[in-house]
Design an enzyme around this catalytic site. Structure first.
Site, short mmCIF file in Angstrom:
data_model
loop_
_atom_site.label_atom_id
_atom_site.label_comp_id
_atom_site.label_asym_id
_atom_site.label_seq_id
_atom_site.Cartn_x
_atom_site.Cartn_y
_atom_site.Cartn_z
N ILE A 114 31.04 10.51 -24.55
CA ILE A 114 32.20 10.27 -23.71
C ILE A 114 32.53 8.78 -23.68
O ILE A 114 31.64 7.95 -23.47
CB ILE A 114 31.93 10.75 -22.26
N CYS A 115 33.79 8.46 -23.89
CA CYS A 115 34.24 7.07 -23.79
C CYS A 115 34.78 6.85 -22.38
O CYS A 115 35.90 7.22 -22.06
CB CYS A 115 35.32 6.80 -24.84
#
Length: 221
Positions: A84-85
Site C-alpha cells: 500500500i502506498c
C-alpha cells in the site's frame, strides 16, 4: 514491553469500539494480526470483504505497522503483492508516521484510500492512468475484481434466497420438492424463492445456478 502493553490496549479497543466497517484480531497461529475492511458504499469495492495482514514491528509504536492486502484489489495505490502506498505507513522524512497514531487510525486511513484513490502518487502506473483518463473502464475493472476476489462465498453471492443455505446444511430437506429447470437471468422467479416453491412439483431437489464473473486486468503489476 511497551509494544506488548500498547498492542494489548489497542486490540481491546478494536474489539469493543471498532471503526465502522473494520475488524482486527490476533492471529491464533502467529504473532501477526489480521484485519478486514468492508468496501464503502458508492465505490467499486462496495459489498466486498478485503482481508489484510498486519505485522507489528518490535519497535512499535516508534515504527509503523507493516500492512498489506491479502485480498486482490484493483487500485492505483495498491499493487499485486498487496503493498500500500500511504504516507502514514512510512517513517519521516518520506512518511508521516508518528507514535501517537494507532492501528485503528491506519486501517481507517486505508479504508479512506479505497474510497478516494490518489492517482498522483501511484503504486501501479497503468491503473492510475486508467483512473485519471478512462474512469468508466477503471470502475468496471475494479467492480469485476471485487466480484471475483472479495465477495463472500458463492452461495452467499448468488440471489438464490435463504433456502440455498438450508439445502446445503440438510441435503434431504428438498427431497419432496421438484427439480426445476435452471432459471434464466431475467426470470423473476429466480429472485423469488416463495414463487418458485409454489411452482415445484414432487420430485428431486431443485438445482440453482450462479454465473461466474470474469475479472479483467489490463496489465497491472
Amino acid at each position: 514491553m511497551q509494544r506488548a502493553s500498547r498492542l494489548k490496549r489497542e486490540l481491546q479497543l478494536l474489539a469493543t469500539e471498532p471503526p465502522p466497517g473494520i475488524t482486527c484480531w490476533q492471529d491464533t497461529h502467529r504473532d501477526d494480526l489480521r484485519a478486514q475492511i468492508l468496501g464503502g458504499a458508492d465505490t467499486p469495492y462496495e459489498k466486498g470483504v478485503f482481508k489484510l495482514e498486519v505485522v507489528i514491528p518490535e519497535r512499535y509504536p516508534f515504527e509503523p505497522p507493516q500492512i498489506r492486502f491479502l485480498t486482490p484489489i484493483y487500485h492505483p495505490n495498491i499493487d499485486s503483492a498487496g503493498r500500500i502506498c500511504l504516507d502514514i505507513l512510512k517513517l519521516p522524512p518520506k512518511g508521516a508516521w508518528r507514535p501517537s497514531l494507532s492501528i485503528a487510525t491506519v486501517l481507517t486511513s486505508i479504508q479512506l484510500l479505497m474510497s478516494e484513490p490518489n492517482p498522483d502518487d501511484p503504486l501501479v502506473a497503468d491503473v492510475s492512468s486508467e483512473f485519471k483518463y478512462n474512469k468508466p473502464v477503471f470502475l468496471r475493472n475494479a467492480r469485476q475484481w471485487t466480484e471475483k476476489h472479495a465477495r463472500p462465498s458463492r452461495e452467499v453471492r448468488c440471489s438464490c434466497g435463504p433456502d440455498l443455505a438450508a439445502a446445503a446444511a440438510d441435503p434431504d430437506a428438498d427431497e419432496e420438492e421438484a427439480p426445476g429447470s435452471l432459471p434464466e437471468a431475467g426470470d423473476p422467479e429466480a429472485r423469488d424463492p416463495a414463487r418458485k416453491r409454489k411452482a415445484r412439483q414432487p420430485g428431486g431437489a431443485e438445482k440453482k445456478f450462479c454465473p461466474d464473473v470474469e475479472g479483467v486486468c489490463p496489465g497491472s503489476s
